[in-house]
Design a protein around this motif. Structure first.
Motif, PDB file in Angstrom:
ATOM      1  N   ALA A   1       7.275   6.865   5.224  1.00 57.87           N
ATOM      2  CA  ALA A   1       8.363   7.730   5.691  1.00 57.87           C
ATOM      3  C   ALA A   1       9.697   7.233   5.145  1.00 57.87           C
ATOM      4  CB  ALA A   1       8.389   7.772   7.220  1.00 57.87           C
TER       5      ALA A   1
ATOM      6  N   MET B   1       2.096   1.955  -3.406  1.00 60.79           N
ATOM      7  CA  MET B   1       1.032   2.483  -4.270  1.00 60.79           C
ATOM      8  C   MET B   1       0.694   3.929  -3.934  1.00 60.79           C
ATOM      9  SD  MET B   1      -1.602  -0.616  -4.602  1.00 60.79           S
ATOM     10  CE  MET B   1      -1.280  -1.935  -5.742  1.00 60.79           C
ATOM     11  N   LEU B   2       0.867   4.284  -2.667  1.00 63.77           N
ATOM     12  CA  LEU B   2       0.488   5.641  -2.254  1.00 63.77           C
ATOM     13  C   LEU B   2       1.660   6.606  -2.317  1.00 63.77           C
ATOM     14  CD1 LEU B   2      -1.856   5.036   0.802  1.00 63.77           C
ATOM     15  CD2 LEU B   2      -2.471   5.639  -1.532  1.00 63.77           C
ATOM     16  N   ASN B   3       2.856   6.096  -2.643  1.00 62.61           N
ATOM     17  CA  ASN B   3       4.040   6.958  -2.616  1.00 62.61           C
ATOM     18  C   ASN B   3       4.160   7.759  -3.906  1.00 62.61           C
ATOM     19  OD1 ASN B   3       6.357   8.020  -1.426  1.00 62.61           O
ATOM     20  ND2 ASN B   3       7.652   6.648  -2.639  1.00 62.61           N
ATOM     21  N   GLN B   4       3.049   8.062  -4.537  1.00 60.89           N
ATOM     22  CA  GLN B   4       3.093   8.859  -5.752  1.00 60.89           C
ATOM     23  C   GLN B   4       1.954   9.836  -5.728  1.00 60.89           C
ATOM     24  OE1 GLN B   4       3.326   5.954  -8.946  1.00 60.89           O
ATOM     25  NE2 GLN B   4       5.102   5.193  -7.841  1.00 60.89           N
ATOM     26  N   GLN B   5       2.094  10.810  -6.583  1.00 64.53           N
ATOM     27  CA  GLN B   5       1.055  11.833  -6.664  1.00 64.53           C
ATOM     28  C   GLN B   5      -0.163  11.228  -7.337  1.00 64.53           C
ATOM     29  OE1 GLN B   5       0.627  14.707  -5.511  1.00 64.53           O
ATOM     30  NE2 GLN B   5       0.465  16.349  -6.949  1.00 64.53           N
ATOM     31  N   ILE B   6      -1.036  10.580  -6.571  1.00 61.86           N
ATOM     32  CA  ILE B   6      -2.245  10.050  -7.191  1.00 61.86           C
ATOM     33  C   ILE B   6      -3.449  10.644  -6.494  1.00 61.86           C
ATOM     34  CG2 ILE B   6      -1.172   7.889  -7.892  1.00 61.86           C
ATOM     35  CD1 ILE B   6      -2.806   6.579  -5.599  1.00 61.86           C
TER      36      ILE B   6
ATOM     37  N   GLN C   1      10.106   8.064   1.433  1.00 62.44           N
ATOM     38  CA  GLN C   1      10.377   9.476   1.150  1.00 62.44           C
ATOM     39  C   GLN C   1      11.822   9.847   1.422  1.00 62.44           C
ATOM     40  OE1 GLN C   1       7.279  11.614   3.223  1.00 62.44           O
ATOM     41  NE2 GLN C   1       5.765  10.380   2.129  1.00 62.44           N
TER      42      GLN C   1
ATOM     43  N   ARG D   1      -4.829  10.357  -2.465  1.00 63.13           N
ATOM     44  CA  ARG D   1      -3.733   9.819  -1.660  1.00 63.13           C
ATOM     45  C   ARG D   1      -3.971  10.000  -0.156  1.00 63.13           C
ATOM     46  NH1 ARG D   1       1.047  11.712   0.314  1.00 63.13           N
ATOM     47  NH2 ARG D   1       2.830  10.322   0.066  1.00 63.13           N
TER      48      ARG D   1
ATOM     49  N   ILE E   1       0.833  -1.200   0.000  1.00 60.23           N
ATOM     50  CA  ILE E   1       0.000   0.000   0.000  1.00 60.23           C
ATOM     51  C   ILE E   1       0.870   1.253   0.000  1.00 60.23           C
ATOM     52  CG2 ILE E   1      -1.701   1.297   1.336  1.00 60.23           C
ATOM     53  CD1 ILE E   1      -2.734  -1.502   2.243  1.00 60.23           C
TER      54      ILE E   1
END
Lengths: 316, 312
Positions: B196, B110-115, B199, B118, B107
């Motif tokens: 974290a 999948m969430l570590n991008q500008q979508i 990033q 988010r 997850i």
């Protein structure tokens, strides 16, 4: 933990770097679209699984006992009722008290813990006194011991606090601090880990700032209170949210310490309510909703601090 | 002899300066004292007391509390119930941690991008983490209910099972049921920690890899996962420590049953201390639990030590 401040700012800052934004502007291929769709399908499916228990809890809390036992089940209540909520506040009579107790214990413990931990962190970070390194080492060493190691001895220590709960000067005859707010709060207000975190943050505050204040004739407490503490806001906020959440949700220590229903916290009251009303599911769901709403509100207001706090204090 | 003559006054002088330092820095001790008093009572004395208890037969309902030496430890090591509890705890740990971490990592990736959405997704996956464990346990107990639980309802609807299953009272299914509930509760935590960690990986690494023609699977396996190793270690260590102390789910969902199949170490300690009032025996069990966790706690402290390179 090389630099707490650096990490905090990273957790708080926007995660998208310029280069990533530039990457996004490239034309999207057909494969990219398919991958994006797969990504959303997985995320949405996961989110549904995550939310379903909450949805069912809320739904059942507004239904009649008979309706949740008849199949097919209804996610939208067929005959909505608030009876579960009213009877929760009416019959048991204690849930208002439990809410109050949870709030009181969580707030008082958090405030006291933050204050005492910061005081000690200041001494360890900014003062040069004989015995400093071995005292700090002693605190660090206790981090090696799991928290549950102290529950049994502390239960007995609380039982024998002199002059309280019917105890004599030697600490026997009564129940001491057991079954009291003090018993729940006092053993929890010093956290070696909290001291450690706050100290790491304070070390990065320049000494010149404090020396300037000392030259002006400010007392040590004044320097601590008016200069150091305001600069520590990020670490204090993250710590506060986390400590509050921990004590609001805590179950083991209240279970051991508290014995009369008017002293229960919400978690404890609800758990023991399960034992007494094994099959009153709609009632239990209403109680669960009531216990979840306060943390939900705190979470929504302080979401940013929650996320930075969890990555900082994840150990607790 | 000569050195001694020189050393003695030097030592005295040093003692004098220590005393002077202590007098000058008196306020530092004043800052420390309230917390130090509480710490001495509720942590240091408590720990010493815990060891003392573990060498005694100590029941709060009996006044005779004899010293029994290593007897509590000997009893513990030959106690089949403790053996069962250790196995159950191991089962819970091995069953829940890899699942939680894998789900959290997927997850997070999948969430570590500008979508779109988010922040909403992140909040939803994190919601179970902040929910009181007591509430989660009650709700899942209802979901698992053998007569009217919605899990059985949907399983029957899609034809996977023909009769309702008593998840929490089946000796073979109770622990998996508790594990699934715990994965649901904790994967948001793993997700946040992994986010974290993600990033902190410099974008330039990925750019360089792209220039060299690495595809996204190669980037994941050669850059992302190796560079997440400290994060993974942190999660493993904290999760193991957490799951060795699992208690609330067990207390509410199964009471350690059926036939002791979900009785974990913490629940066993609780029973001995606060239901059977065997404080001495329970303290010995706590000491054994601490020893079992020793390696992980030392690792944990190393991760936190400033300058150790551990990032979290």
């Amino acid at each position: 933990m090389a630099s707490t401040g650096q990490m905090l700012s990273r957790a708080a800052a926007s995660p998208h770097s310029a280069s990533r934004a530039a990457h996004r502007r490239k034309p999207v291929s057909a494969l990219g679209v398919v991958l994006l769709i797969i990504r959303y399908v997985i995320l949405i499916a996961g989110a549904i699984v995550c939310l379903a228990p909450f949805a069912w809890m809320v739904s059942a809390s507004f239904q009649h006992e008979g309706d949740i036992f008849s199949w097919p089940i209804h996610w939208i209540p067929k005959n909505p009722t608030i009876q579960n909520y009213t009877s929760f506040f009416g019959s048991g009579g204690h849930i208002g008290t439990w809410l109050f107790n949870s709030t009181l214990v969580a707030v008082v413990t958090t405030v006291l813990q933050l204050f005492l931990d910061s005081l000690m962190a200041y001494a360890f970070a900014k003062r040069r006194f004989p015995g400093r390194s071995w005292l700090f080492g002693l605190f660090l060493a206790t981090l090696l011991v799991p928290g549950q190691m102290t529950t049994i001895p502390n239960y007995l220590i609380l039982k024998h606090i002199p002059f309280f709960g019917g105890n004599n000067a030697l600490g026997s005859g009564g129940h001491g601090w057991l079954d009291s707010y003090a018993g729940l709060i006092v053993p929890a207000v010093v956290s070696a880990f909290g001291i450690f975190l706050i100290r790491q943050f304070m070390v990065s505050i320049p000494d010149e700032l404090l020396d300037a204040a000392r030259v002006e004739g400010a007392s040590e407490f004044r320097i601590f209170w008016s200069i150091v503490l305001p600069l520590c806001k990020p670490v204090l906020a993250a710590n506060a949210i986390f400590t509050f959440g921990f004590f609001w949700n805590d179950f083991y220590w209240p279970l051991i310490v508290m014995s009369s229903p008017q002293h229960y916290t919400l978690s404890l009251g609800l758990a023991l309510f399960v034992g007494a009303h094994q099959t009153a599911w709609t009632l239990l769901m209403a109680g669960s909703v009531i216990a979840t709403i306060p943390v939900l509100i705190v979470f929504l207001i302080f979401q940013r601090y929650f996320v930075s706090g969890i990555s900082m204090t994840g150990m607790k | 002899m000569a050195t001694h003559e020189v050393a003695a006054p030097a030592r005295a002088r040093r003692r004098r300066t220590v005393r002077q330092d202590m007098r000058r820095e008196w306020s530092a001790y004043a800052f420390l004292s309230p917390g130090l008093i509480l710490f001495t009572i509720f942590t240091l004395a408590a720990l010493a007391f815990s060891f003392y208890l573990s060498f005694h037969s100590w029941s709060i309902i009996e006044s005779y509390k004899p010293f029994v030496g290593m007897q509590n430890y000997k009893d513990a090591l030959s106690d089949p119930d403790l053996g069962q509890a250790v196995i159950n705890t191991g089962y819970f740990t091995i069953g829940s941690i890899p699942l939680t971490m894998a789900a959290g990592l997927i997850i997070a990736l999948m969430l570590n991008q500008q979508i779109w959405g988010r922040a909403i997704f992140r909040a939803i996956f994190y919601l179970p983490v902040i929910t009181p464990m007591v509430v989660s346990s009650i709700v899942w107990k209802f979901i698992y209910n053998g007569d009217y639980g919605i899990l059985n309802y949907y399983l029957q609807n899609i034809g996977l099972v023909h009769h309702p299953i008593s998840w929490l009272s089946d000796p073979n299914l109770a622990m998996p049921a508790v594990i699934i509930m715990s994965v649901w509760q904790n994967l948001g935590f793993a997700m946040v920690i992994y986010l974290a960690g993600l990033q902190s990986i410099p974008q330039s690494y990925y750019e360089a890899a792209r220039v060299d023609g690495a595809n996204s699977v190669q980037q994941l396996l050669r850059i992302t996962i190796p560079l997440l190793a400290p994060t993974t270690l942190f999660l493993v260590v904290t999760s193991v420590i957490g799951s060795f102390q699992v208690f609330t789910q067990i207390y509410i969902m199964t009471n350690g049953g059926p036939v002791g199949r979900t009785n974990t170490i913490m629940y066993f300690i609780y029973q001995n201390a606060f239901q059977f009032f065997k404080m001495g025996y329970a303290s010995a069990l706590s000491v054994l639990l601490m020893l079992m966790l020793g390696v992980f706690t030392i690792l944990q402290l190393r991760i936190y030590r400033p300058g150790s390179g551990g990032d979290l």
